[in-house]
Design an enzyme around this catalytic site. Structure first.
Site, PDB file in Angstrom:
ATOM      1  CE1 TYR A 150     -14.004  10.030 -17.838  1.00  0.00           C
ATOM      2  CE2 TYR A 150     -12.925  10.457 -15.527  1.00  0.00           C
ATOM      3  CZ  TYR A 150     -13.511   9.754 -16.258  1.00  0.00           C
ATOM      4  OH  TYR A 150     -14.126   8.226 -16.092  1.00  0.00           O
TER       5      TYR A 150
ATOM      6  CE  LYS B  89      -9.779   6.061 -20.285  1.00  0.00           C
ATOM      7  NZ  LYS B  89     -10.280   5.583 -19.056  1.00  0.00           N
TER       8      LYS B  89
ATOM      9  CG  ASP C   7      -6.570  13.971 -17.434  1.00  0.00           C
ATOM     10  OD1 ASP C   7      -5.832  13.341 -18.224  1.00  0.00           O
ATOM     11  OD2 ASP C   7      -7.523  13.589 -17.056  1.00  0.00           O
TER      12      ASP C   7
ATOM     13  NE  ARG D 139      -2.520   0.753   3.534  1.00  0.00           N
ATOM     14  CZ  ARG D 139      -1.741   1.712   4.557  1.00  0.00           C
ATOM     15  NH1 ARG D 139      -1.402   2.609   4.014  1.00  0.00           N
ATOM     16  NH2 ARG D 139      -1.150   0.822   5.575  1.00  0.00           N
TER      17      ARG D 139
HETATM   18  N1  PLP Z   1      -9.016  11.568 -17.374  1.00  0.00           N
HETATM   19  C1  PLP Z   1      -9.443  11.149 -18.566  1.00  0.00           C
HETATM   20  C2  PLP Z   1      -9.313  12.020 -19.806  1.00  0.00           C
HETATM   21  C3  PLP Z   1     -10.253   9.798 -18.930  1.00  0.00           C
HETATM   22  O1  PLP Z   1     -10.737   9.633 -20.119  1.00  0.00           O
HETATM   23  C4  PLP Z   1     -10.554   8.953 -17.987  1.00  0.00           C
HETATM   24  C5  PLP Z   1     -11.377   7.834 -18.052  1.00  0.00           C
HETATM   25  O2  PLP Z   1     -12.001   7.709 -18.990  1.00  0.00           O
HETATM   26  C6  PLP Z   1      -9.944   9.435 -16.733  1.00  0.00           C
HETATM   27  C7  PLP Z   1      -9.233  10.438 -16.494  1.00  0.00           C
HETATM   28  C8  PLP Z   1     -10.316   8.447 -15.423  1.00  0.00           C
HETATM   29  O3  PLP Z   1      -9.409   7.405 -15.432  1.00  0.00           O
HETATM   30  P1  PLP Z   1      -9.755   6.071 -14.654  1.00  0.00           P
HETATM   31  O4  PLP Z   1     -11.113   5.496 -15.496  1.00  0.00           O
HETATM   32  O5  PLP Z   1      -8.519   5.016 -14.764  1.00  0.00           O
HETATM   33  O6  PLP Z   1     -10.020   6.246 -13.267  1.00  0.00           O
END
Ligand code: PLP
Length: 394
Positions: free
Chosen positions: A108, A205, A180, A54
Site C-alpha cells: 500500500y 475500509k 495488513d 488518548r
Molecule cells: N492498508 C491498505 C491495504 C489500504 O488500502 C490503506 C488505505 O487505503 C491503508 C492501509 C491505510 O489506511 P488509512 O487510510 O485508514 O490510514
C-alpha cells in the site's frame, strides 16, 4: 477490556453480539457513545491504566476492540485513529532503532512511503522480499532482523503471496509476523488462525464499510498488542468516541456486507473476463488468476476488489470511468458504493512510472471496489460504459 462472552463459530452472530456491554448501559440495546475525555480516578496504579481518551481504554474503545478481537480470533485488539496509525505504530513498536524488517515488494502506497521516508530516519532498515517465493526469504535475514511484514492481497493487482509460510518462517527466526489484512477482512481470512502475531487493518475500509470515518486496528497476541498500545498512547493516534461508535455499528453488518460483495465481485469479474474489449481481469476468484488455487485454500471468499485492463489502454479506461453512472470515481475502498480508480493517477501516482509498469500496473489499469448495489445493475452500467470505451479505444 469488555468480556467477550459470545464467540460463536459463525461470524455473523459474533459481529452482532461480541463485546457488547454486559450489563447493558441503562438498558440501551445499542452501546452508547461515551463522549468524555476523562473518567473518575479508580485507584489505578499505572499510567496506561488511567481512564483517558488518548490512552485508548474508554468504554467506547473497549466495545469495538472486543468485537474485533472476537471476529479475528485474536487474544486482544487495539483501535487506532487510522490504518496508517495502526501500521506505523505497530512497526515502531516491534522494531527498535537498529532493527531490520523484511517486507513484501508491492505495498500500500502509504506504508511504502512510511518505510522509505520515515522508518529509515528512525535508524531502522528493511529488505524487500518476494512474498511469492518462500525459499528466497532465508538469505534476507540478518542478525538485526526483528519482523516480517506482508499484505494479504496486493493492491491493485490482487496478488496473493505465500502467506501460510510466513508465520512458520517468522517463528524459526524469532521474528514477529505482521500482516495488513484490510482487503479480505476477517470474513474472508483470519491470519491469527494461520499463526500470524499481529493483524493490521485500515478499518476505514470494510470493517466500517460506509466511507464515513478513518480508523485502524491492531489485533493479535496480548503482549504485542499491549506494546503497540503503549506506543500509541505516547504517539497519540487514538480514535474519537463518535468514530468508535460508527465503527462498532459498521462491524455488526461486516459479515453480511462482505458475503454480498464476494458474490457480486465474482460475478462482475467473470462477466468482464468474457467481454471482447477487456484485455485482462485480476481477481483471485477467477480460475485464470495465477494464484487461484492458493487463494482458494487460504480464503473463505475472494473479496470485493478487482482490477482490469481494456484493450484500448488508458484512453479507453478514462472513457469507461467517465461513462459509468453508478460507480463513484474516488480512491479508498470497502464501502457500500462501488468505486473506480486508475491507480496510476491515484494510489500509485507517487511511484516512478517505469517502476510502476515493471510492477505490472499499467497506465490504463482500472481498480474496482464493488459495493452493495444490485449486481445486475452494475453489470448493465459497466456494459454501456464499455460500449463507449470500446468504441473510443479498440
Ligand atoms: N492498508 C491498505 C491495504 C489500504 O488500502 C490503506 C488505505 O487505503 C491503508 C492501509 C491505510 O489506511 P488509512 O487510510 O485508514 O490510514
Amino acid at each position: 477490556m469488555t468480556d467477550v462472552k459470545i464467540r460463536s463459530k459463525h461470524l455473523a452472530t459474533t459481529a452482532v453480539h461480541a463485546g457488547e456491554p454486559d450489563p447493558r448501559v441503562g438498558g440501551a440495546v445499542v452501546a452508547p457513545i461515551f463522549q468524555s475525555a476523562n473518567f473518575e480516578y479508580g485507584g489505578e496504579s499505572e499510567y496506561h491504566a488511567l481512564r483517558y481518551l488518548r490512552l485508548n481504554n474508554t468504554p467506547s474503545h473497549d466495545v469495538v476492540a472486543a468485537k474485533l478481537a472476537a471476529l479475528e480470533g485474536g487474544e486482544a485488539a487495539l483501535i487506532t485513529a487510522s490504518g496508517m496509525a495502526a501500521i506505523s505504530t505497530a512497526l515502531l513498536a516491534v522494531l527498535a532503532p537498529g532493527g531490520h524488517l523484511l517486507v513484501q515488494g508491492t505495498l500500500y502506497g502509504g506504508t511504502h512511503d512510511f518505510l522509505t521516508a520515515d522508518l529509515v530516519n528512525f535508524g531502522m532498515t528493511y529488505t524487500v522480499i518476494d512474498v511469492d517465493d518462500a525459499t528466497s526469504w532465508e538469505e534476507a535475514v540478518t542478525p538485526a532482523t526483528r519482523a516480517v511484514y506482508v499484505e494479504a492481497m496486493s493492491n491493485p493487482l490482487l496478488e496473493v503471496g505465500d502467506l501460510a509460510a510466513v508465520p512458520e518462517f517468522a517463528r524459526k527466526h524469532g521474528l514477529v509476523s505482521l500482516i495488513d489484512s484490510t482487503f479480505p477482512s476477517p470474513v474472508n481470512f483470519r491470519p491469527v488462525e494461520h499463526g500470524f502475531d499481529l493483524v493490521l487493518h485500515s478499518a476505514t475500509k470494510y470493517l466500517n464499510g460506509h466511507s464515513d470515518i478513518v480508523a485502524g486496528a491492531v489485533v493479535g497476541r496480548t503482549d504485542l498488542v499491549r506494546e503497540v498500545r503503549h506506543r500509541l498512547n505516547h504517539l497519540g493516534g487514538s480514535l474519537d468516541p463518535h468514530a468508535c461508535f460508527l465503527l462498532q455499528r459498521g462491524l455488526k453488518t461486516l459479515p453480511v456486507r462482505v458475503a454480498y460483495q464476494n458474490e457480486s465481485a465474482l460475478r462482475v469479474a467473470a462477466w468482464l473476463e468474457g467481454h471482447p474489449v477487456v484485455a485482462r481481469v485480476n481477481y483471485p476468484g477467477l480460475a485464470s488468476h495465477p494464484r487461484h488455487a492458493r487463494a482458494s485454500e487460504l480464503f473463505d471468499g475472494f473479496g470485493g476488489m478487482l482490477s482490469f485492463e481494456l484493450k484500448g489502454g488508458r484512453p479507453a479506461a478514462e472513457r469507461f470511468i467517465e461513462q459509468a453512472v453508478l460507480p463513484v470515481s474516488a480512491p479508498s475502498l470497502g464501502g457500500v458504493e462501488t468505486l473506480l480508480t486508475l491507480p496510476a493517477t491515484t494510489s500509485h501516482l507517487g511511484m516512478d512510472p517505469a517502476e510502476r509498469r515493471r510492477a505490472g500496473i499499467s497506465d490504463g489499469l482500472i481498480r474496482v471496489s464493488v459495493g452493495l448495489e444490485t449486481t445486475q445493475d452494475l453489470i448493465e452500467d459497466f456494459e454501456q460504459a464499455l460500449d463507449s470505451a470500446g468504441a473510443a479505444g479498440v
